[in-house]
Motif scaffolding. Structure first.
Motif, PDB file in Angstrom:
ATOM      1  N   VAL A 127       0.823  -1.203   0.000  1.00  0.00           N
ATOM      2  CA  VAL A 127       0.000   0.000   0.000  1.00  0.00           C
ATOM      3  C   VAL A 127       0.865   1.265   0.000  1.00  0.00           C
ATOM      4  N   TYR A 128       2.119   1.134   0.415  1.00  0.00           N
ATOM      5  CA  TYR A 128       3.031   2.273   0.478  1.00  0.00           C
ATOM      6  C   TYR A 128       3.658   2.610  -0.872  1.00  0.00           C
ATOM      7  N   GLU A 129       3.537   1.698  -1.838  1.00  0.00           N
ATOM      8  CA  GLU A 129       4.070   1.967  -3.173  1.00  0.00           C
ATOM      9  C   GLU A 129       3.179   3.003  -3.865  1.00  0.00           C
ATOM     10  N   PRO A 130       3.762   3.804  -4.758  1.00  0.00           N
ATOM     11  CA  PRO A 130       2.979   4.858  -5.407  1.00  0.00           C
ATOM     12  C   PRO A 130       1.826   4.327  -6.257  1.00  0.00           C
ATOM     13  N   PHE A 131       0.772   5.097  -6.321  1.00  0.00           N
ATOM     14  CA  PHE A 131      -0.369   4.820  -7.186  1.00  0.00           C
ATOM     15  C   PHE A 131       0.094   4.826  -8.635  1.00  0.00           C
ATOM     16  N   ASP A 132      -0.512   3.943  -9.423  1.00  0.00           N
ATOM     17  CA  ASP A 132      -0.261   3.914 -10.861  1.00  0.00           C
ATOM     18  C   ASP A 132      -1.606   3.681 -11.539  1.00  0.00           C
ATOM     19  N   ASP A 133      -1.817   4.319 -12.684  1.00  0.00           N
ATOM     20  CA  ASP A 133      -3.090   4.147 -13.397  1.00  0.00           C
ATOM     21  C   ASP A 133      -3.362   2.689 -13.743  1.00  0.00           C
ATOM     22  N   SER A 134      -2.310   1.895 -13.938  1.00  0.00           N
ATOM     23  CA  SER A 134      -2.496   0.487 -14.295  1.00  0.00           C
ATOM     24  C   SER A 134      -2.972  -0.356 -13.113  1.00  0.00           C
ATOM     25  N   ASP A 135      -2.993   0.222 -11.907  1.00  0.00           N
ATOM     26  CA  ASP A 135      -3.472  -0.515 -10.733  1.00  0.00           C
ATOM     27  C   ASP A 135      -4.925  -0.945 -10.891  1.00  0.00           C
ATOM     28  N   GLY A 136      -5.698  -0.163 -11.603  1.00  0.00           N
ATOM     29  CA  GLY A 136      -7.124  -0.469 -11.721  1.00  0.00           C
ATOM     30  C   GLY A 136      -7.811  -0.287 -10.377  1.00  0.00           C
ATOM     31  N   PHE A 137      -8.603  -1.274  -9.982  1.00  0.00           N
ATOM     32  CA  PHE A 137      -9.287  -1.228  -8.682  1.00  0.00           C
ATOM     33  C   PHE A 137      -8.256  -1.510  -7.591  1.00  0.00           C
ATOM     34  N   ARG A 138      -8.166  -0.623  -6.625  1.00  0.00           N
ATOM     35  CA  ARG A 138      -7.194  -0.772  -5.538  1.00  0.00           C
ATOM     36  C   ARG A 138      -7.933  -1.226  -4.286  1.00  0.00           C
ATOM     37  N   ILE A 139      -7.686  -2.482  -3.886  1.00  0.00           N
ATOM     38  CA  ILE A 139      -8.418  -3.091  -2.780  1.00  0.00           C
ATOM     39  C   ILE A 139      -7.445  -3.404  -1.641  1.00  0.00           C
ATOM     40  N   LEU A 140      -7.637  -2.760  -0.491  1.00  0.00           N
ATOM     41  CA  LEU A 140      -6.840  -3.077   0.687  1.00  0.00           C
ATOM     42  C   LEU A 140      -7.371  -4.362   1.294  1.00  0.00           C
ATOM     43  N   VAL A 141      -6.485  -5.340   1.493  1.00  0.00           N
ATOM     44  CA  VAL A 141      -6.907  -6.656   1.988  1.00  0.00           C
ATOM     45  C   VAL A 141      -6.327  -6.954   3.375  1.00  0.00           C
ATOM     46  N   ASP A 142      -5.980  -5.920   4.114  1.00  0.00           N
ATOM     47  CA  ASP A 142      -5.504  -6.064   5.495  1.00  0.00           C
ATOM     48  C   ASP A 142      -6.653  -5.833   6.460  1.00  0.00           C
ATOM     49  N   ARG A 143      -6.606  -6.517   7.581  1.00  0.00           N
ATOM     50  CA  ARG A 143      -7.628  -6.341   8.613  1.00  0.00           C
ATOM     51  C   ARG A 143      -7.444  -5.005   9.341  1.00  0.00           C
ATOM     52  N   LEU A 144      -6.184  -4.607   9.514  1.00  0.00           N
ATOM     53  CA  LEU A 144      -5.874  -3.361  10.218  1.00  0.00           C
ATOM     54  C   LEU A 144      -5.401  -2.319   9.218  1.00  0.00           C
ATOM     55  N   TRP A 145      -5.725  -1.044   9.510  1.00  0.00           N
ATOM     56  CA  TRP A 145      -5.260   0.026   8.625  1.00  0.00           C
ATOM     57  C   TRP A 145      -3.736   0.121   8.720  1.00  0.00           C
ATOM     58  N   PRO A 146      -3.027   0.214   7.591  1.00  0.00           N
ATOM     59  CA  PRO A 146      -1.563   0.290   7.615  1.00  0.00           C
ATOM     60  C   PRO A 146      -1.068   1.588   8.255  1.00  0.00           C
ATOM     61  N   ARG A 147      -0.035   1.458   9.053  1.00  0.00           N
ATOM     62  CA  ARG A 147       0.511   2.617   9.757  1.00  0.00           C
ATOM     63  C   ARG A 147       1.151   3.604   8.795  1.00  0.00           C
ATOM     64  N   GLY A 148       0.968   4.871   9.104  1.00  0.00           N
ATOM     65  CA  GLY A 148       1.706   5.919   8.413  1.00  0.00           C
ATOM     66  C   GLY A 148       1.234   6.274   7.023  1.00  0.00           C
ATOM     67  N   ILE A 149       0.032   5.861   6.650  1.00  0.00           N
ATOM     68  CA  ILE A 149      -0.492   6.235   5.324  1.00  0.00           C
ATOM     69  C   ILE A 149      -1.908   6.768   5.499  1.00  0.00           C
ATOM     70  N   SER A 150      -2.172   7.863   4.822  1.00  0.00           N
ATOM     71  CA  SER A 150      -3.510   8.455   4.912  1.00  0.00           C
ATOM     72  C   SER A 150      -4.447   7.768   3.935  1.00  0.00           C
ATOM     73  N   LYS A 151      -5.731   7.925   4.177  1.00  0.00           N
ATOM     74  CA  LYS A 151      -6.717   7.349   3.256  1.00  0.00           C
ATOM     75  C   LYS A 151      -6.590   7.992   1.875  1.00  0.00           C
ATOM     76  N   GLU A 152      -6.237   9.266   1.844  1.00  0.00           N
ATOM     77  CA  GLU A 152      -6.061   9.957   0.559  1.00  0.00           C
ATOM     78  C   GLU A 152      -4.881   9.363  -0.211  1.00  0.00           C
ATOM     79  N   ALA A 153      -3.764   9.144   0.486  1.00  0.00           N
ATOM     80  CA  ALA A 153      -2.564   8.611  -0.172  1.00  0.00           C
ATOM     81  C   ALA A 153      -2.783   7.176  -0.652  1.00  0.00           C
ATOM     82  N   ALA A 154      -3.593   6.410   0.066  1.00  0.00           N
ATOM     83  CA  ALA A 154      -3.835   5.011  -0.309  1.00  0.00           C
ATOM     84  C   ALA A 154      -4.642   4.902  -1.600  1.00  0.00           C
ATOM     85  N   ARG A 155      -5.489   5.878  -1.869  1.00  0.00           N
ATOM     86  CA  ARG A 155      -6.322   5.912  -3.085  1.00  0.00           C
ATOM     87  C   ARG A 155      -7.037   4.589  -3.323  1.00  0.00           C
ATOM     88  N   LEU A 156      -7.776   4.160  -2.320  1.00  0.00           N
ATOM     89  CA  LEU A 156      -8.469   2.873  -2.374  1.00  0.00           C
ATOM     90  C   LEU A 156      -9.770   2.932  -3.151  1.00  0.00           C
TER      91      LEU A 156
END
Length: 125
Positions: A9-38
């Motif tokens: 989730v800490y790697e930069p967003f890329d247009d080729s990511d398509g749908f970005r789905i977080l699959v962790d039970r806990l929110w990852p430390r040190g990243i904002s919801k905006e930066a995650a672009r989920l």
């Protein structure tokens, strides 16, 4: 038809990511919801809290963890329902499964990706 990909989730967003789905039970430390672009946060597809705590990202426990997590993925109705949703998304484009673990080899997202690909292959056969 899209494909599944894995990415920290800490790697930069890329247009080729398509749908970005977080699959962790806990929110990852040190990243904002905006930066995650989920697109979505599917925490229920992650390992159960008990299994997650037991594994604790110890490589020596990974094979046993993999077997226990696969058992959860194949028997838990909620996880199976999420699988259906994730597979459906690939009909619309790529799906990138995001995880927070530091180890790119010994983590639950690897097992999740393998199981999703196994199901897709079974459906094709």
């Amino acid at each position: 038809m899209g494909n599944f990909f894995l990415k920290r989730v800490y790697e930069p967003f890329d247009d080729s990511d398509g749908f970005r789905i977080l699959v962790d039970r806990l929110w990852p430390r040190g990243i904002s919801k905006e930066a995650a672009r989920l697109t979505a946060w599917q925490k229920e597809v992650a390992p159960s809290p008990e299994l997650r705590k037991w594994f604790c990202h110890k490589p020596e426990l990974f094979e046993e963890f993999r077997a226990k997590y696969i058992e959860e993925l194949r028997t838990d109705e909620q996880k199976l329902s999420i699988f259906g949703e994730l597979i459906q998304l690939t009909s619309e484009g790529n799906v990138t499964l995001l995880y927070g673990a530091k180890d790119p080899v010994y983590n639950h997202a690897i097992v999740l990706l393998e199981e999703l690909n196994r199901i897709i292959e079974e459906v094709k056969a």
